[in-house]
Design a protein around this motif. Sequence first.
Motif, short mmCIF file in Angstrom:
data_model
loop_
_atom_site.label_atom_id
_atom_site.label_comp_id
_atom_site.label_asym_id
_atom_site.label_seq_id
_atom_site.Cartn_x
_atom_site.Cartn_y
_atom_site.Cartn_z
N VAL A 33 0.89 -1.32 0.14
CA VAL A 33 0.14 0.08 -0.11
C VAL A 33 0.82 1.18 0.13
CG1 VAL A 33 -2.01 -1.26 1.03
CG2 VAL A 33 -0.15 -0.10 2.54
N GLN A 34 1.99 1.15 -0.41
CA GLN A 34 2.87 2.37 -0.27
C GLN A 34 3.70 2.53 -1.45
OE1 GLN A 34 3.96 -0.46 1.17
NE2 GLN A 34 6.19 -1.01 0.72
N GLY A 35 4.45 3.74 -1.72
CA GLY A 35 5.37 3.86 -2.66
C GLY A 35 6.69 3.44 -2.42
N ALA A 36 7.43 3.85 -3.19
CA ALA A 36 9.04 3.36 -2.73
C ALA A 36 9.64 4.05 -3.94
CB ALA A 36 9.27 1.90 -2.81
N ILE A 37 11.13 4.16 -3.41
CA ILE A 37 12.24 4.44 -4.35
C ILE A 37 12.84 3.31 -4.78
CG2 ILE A 37 14.55 5.68 -4.47
CD1 ILE A 37 13.60 7.53 -2.41
N MET A 38 13.02 3.16 -6.14
CA MET A 38 13.55 2.01 -6.86
C MET A 38 14.81 2.49 -7.47
SD MET A 38 12.73 -0.32 -9.90
CE MET A 38 13.17 0.89 -11.13
N TYR A 39 15.90 1.61 -7.14
CA TYR A 39 17.29 2.01 -7.89
C TYR A 39 17.35 1.02 -8.86
CZ TYR A 39 17.95 4.86 -3.75
OH TYR A 39 17.96 5.85 -2.84
N ALA A 40 17.51 1.53 -10.06
CA ALA A 40 17.15 0.75 -11.28
C ALA A 40 18.53 -0.01 -11.63
CB ALA A 40 17.13 1.66 -12.57
N ASN A 41 19.64 0.15 -11.30
CA ASN A 41 20.75 -0.56 -11.88
C ASN A 41 20.86 -1.91 -11.29
OD1 ASN A 41 21.27 -0.40 -9.07
ND2 ASN A 41 23.25 0.42 -9.28
N MET A 42 20.06 -2.54 -10.55
CA MET A 42 20.02 -3.92 -10.19
C MET A 42 18.98 -4.43 -11.23
SD MET A 42 22.20 -5.25 -8.27
CE MET A 42 23.46 -4.17 -8.73
N LEU A 43 17.84 -3.80 -11.49
CA LEU A 43 16.86 -4.41 -12.31
C LEU A 43 17.11 -4.58 -13.67
CD1 LEU A 43 13.99 -5.41 -12.63
CD2 LEU A 43 13.09 -2.97 -12.97
N GLU A 44 18.05 -3.36 -14.11
CA GLU A 44 18.59 -3.39 -15.50
C GLU A 44 19.32 -4.32 -15.90
OE1 GLU A 44 20.10 0.34 -18.49
OE2 GLU A 44 20.93 0.23 -16.11
N LYS A 45 20.12 -5.18 -14.92
CA LYS A 45 20.88 -6.24 -15.10
C LYS A 45 20.28 -7.62 -15.38
CE LYS A 45 24.72 -4.52 -12.43
NZ LYS A 45 25.67 -4.97 -11.28
N ILE A 46 18.89 -7.42 -15.03
CA ILE A 46 18.26 -8.70 -15.43
C ILE A 46 17.11 -8.39 -16.37
CG2 ILE A 46 18.53 -9.92 -13.19
CD1 ILE A 46 15.76 -9.05 -12.04
N ILE A 47 16.49 -7.21 -16.53
CA ILE A 47 15.68 -6.62 -17.51
C ILE A 47 16.21 -5.48 -18.23
CG2 ILE A 47 13.32 -6.41 -18.17
CD1 ILE A 47 12.34 -7.94 -15.60
#
Length: 131
Positions: A33-47
Amino acid sequence: AGMSGNAAAYTLASQGLKVLQLERGEYPGSKNVQGAIMYANMLEKIIPDFRDDAPLERHLVEQRLWVLDDTSHTGIHYRSDDFNEAKPNRYTIIRAQFDKWFSRKVREARATVLCETTATELVRDGNGKVI
């Protein structure tokens, strides 16, 4: 089917393993039910192309850190033009939407996602393999 579970399931399914992901909620992200800050560098490695269709709110150009106790607080504010890079690393997201998107990617990688299911134990065969 939160951030870590989706990342693990996606990575394993993308490598050809047979993956079953359990989600206790009605759908992935339903318990967030909350928002968040997502740091993209890890996600970018898999997608690598996640920015093309992920439900990103906006990229951040500043961050603030607060230290609190019962009667006082202090904080710092950091702003950088470097945060305006071509592929930003910091985004705000709404977790319910983002988790649902990430789970769809997991299913596209051929994992099975089973919702409204809570695991209480694993059943193993004589060799220790989960069955």
